[in-house]
Design a protein around this motif. Structure first.
Motif, mmCIF file in Angstrom:
data_model
loop_
_atom_site.group_PDB
_atom_site.id
_atom_site.type_symbol
_atom_site.label_atom_id
_atom_site.label_comp_id
_atom_site.label_asym_id
_atom_site.label_seq_id
_atom_site.Cartn_x
_atom_site.Cartn_y
_atom_site.Cartn_z
ATOM 1 N N MET A 1 0.840 -1.178 0.000
ATOM 2 C CA MET A 1 0.000 0.000 0.000
ATOM 3 C C MET A 1 0.887 1.244 0.000
ATOM 4 S SD MET A 1 -3.029 -1.001 2.620
ATOM 5 C CE MET A 1 -4.390 -0.328 1.697
ATOM 6 N N GLU A 6 0.970 -2.620 5.353
ATOM 7 C CA GLU A 6 0.610 -3.809 4.592
ATOM 8 C C GLU A 6 -0.861 -4.156 4.815
ATOM 9 O OE1 GLU A 6 3.309 -7.127 4.682
ATOM 10 O OE2 GLU A 6 4.890 -5.824 5.457
ATOM 11 N N ARG A 7 -1.481 -4.700 3.781
ATOM 12 C CA ARG A 7 -2.905 -5.050 3.853
ATOM 13 C C ARG A 7 -3.187 -5.984 5.021
ATOM 14 N NH1 ARG A 7 -7.233 -5.971 5.086
ATOM 15 N NH2 ARG A 7 -9.027 -6.546 3.833
ATOM 16 N N LYS A 8 -2.302 -6.920 5.272
ATOM 17 C CA LYS A 8 -2.515 -7.888 6.352
ATOM 18 C C LYS A 8 -2.582 -7.229 7.726
ATOM 19 C CE LYS A 8 2.345 -9.138 7.037
ATOM 20 N NZ LYS A 8 2.483 -8.597 8.384
ATOM 21 N N LEU A 39 -9.244 -2.982 -3.037
ATOM 22 C CA LEU A 39 -8.869 -4.151 -2.239
ATOM 23 C C LEU A 39 -9.238 -5.436 -2.977
ATOM 24 C CD1 LEU A 39 -10.174 -3.027 1.268
ATOM 25 C CD2 LEU A 39 -7.803 -3.015 0.461
ATOM 26 N N ASP A 40 -8.600 -6.526 -2.551
ATOM 27 C CA ASP A 40 -8.903 -7.844 -3.112
ATOM 28 C C ASP A 40 -9.926 -8.597 -2.258
ATOM 29 O OD1 ASP A 40 -7.034 -7.547 -5.203
ATOM 30 O OD2 ASP A 40 -5.412 -8.181 -3.881
ATOM 31 N N ASP A 43 -12.248 -8.035 5.311
ATOM 32 C CA ASP A 43 -12.140 -8.870 6.498
ATOM 33 C C ASP A 43 -13.514 -9.200 7.068
ATOM 34 O OD1 ASP A 43 -9.130 -8.987 6.994
ATOM 35 O OD2 ASP A 43 -9.515 -6.855 6.684
#
Length: 125
Positions: A1, A6-8, A39-40, A43
């Motif tokens: 990003m 990080e996305r995680k 986003l992919d 959550d």
């Protein structure tokens, strides 16, 4: 990003709006959200309110703007989003106990969240 995070390390939640509460609109609504957020996956994806509104309904809705809500059909589509790894968890928002009990009676994936807002309007000015 771009922000260096990080996305995680993020937990991103969104909600399925009332006008999209029909089985055929669940996936397109999510894909639109993912595109807007770049986003992919999400959550957590929640059903915003347990009633369906006509497109363009006023707030609050007027007579005739609340439509039949296929709760089981919508929930089945939400479950598919989890199976397709587009959403990690699914849940609900603003459900009464009666509607929650109805949902848990047929759900194969139990809602991971039952979000409720309580607004105290009796405050001192």
């Amino acid at each position: 990003m771009e922000a260096g995070i990080e996305r995680k390390d993020l937990f991103v939640t969104s909600k399925l709006w009332c006008s999209d509460l029909s089985p055929e609109r669940v996936r397109p609504a999510l894909l639109n959200t993912l595109q807007e957020l770049q986003l992919d996956y999400l959550d957590l994806y929640l059903i915003h309110w347990p009633f369906r509104l006509k497109d363009g309904a006023s707030r609050p809705p007027k007579a005739g703007e609340v439509l039949e809500f296929d709760m089981e059909g919508v929930w089945r589509e939400m479950e598919k989003l989890v199976a397709q790894n587009l959403v990690r968890d699914i849940g609900i928002s603003n459900f009464t106990l009666k509607k929650l009990n109805k949902l848990t009676g047929f759900a194969q994936t139990m809602p991971s969240v039952c979000q409720v807002i309580i607004i105290n309007i009796s405050y001192i000015i």
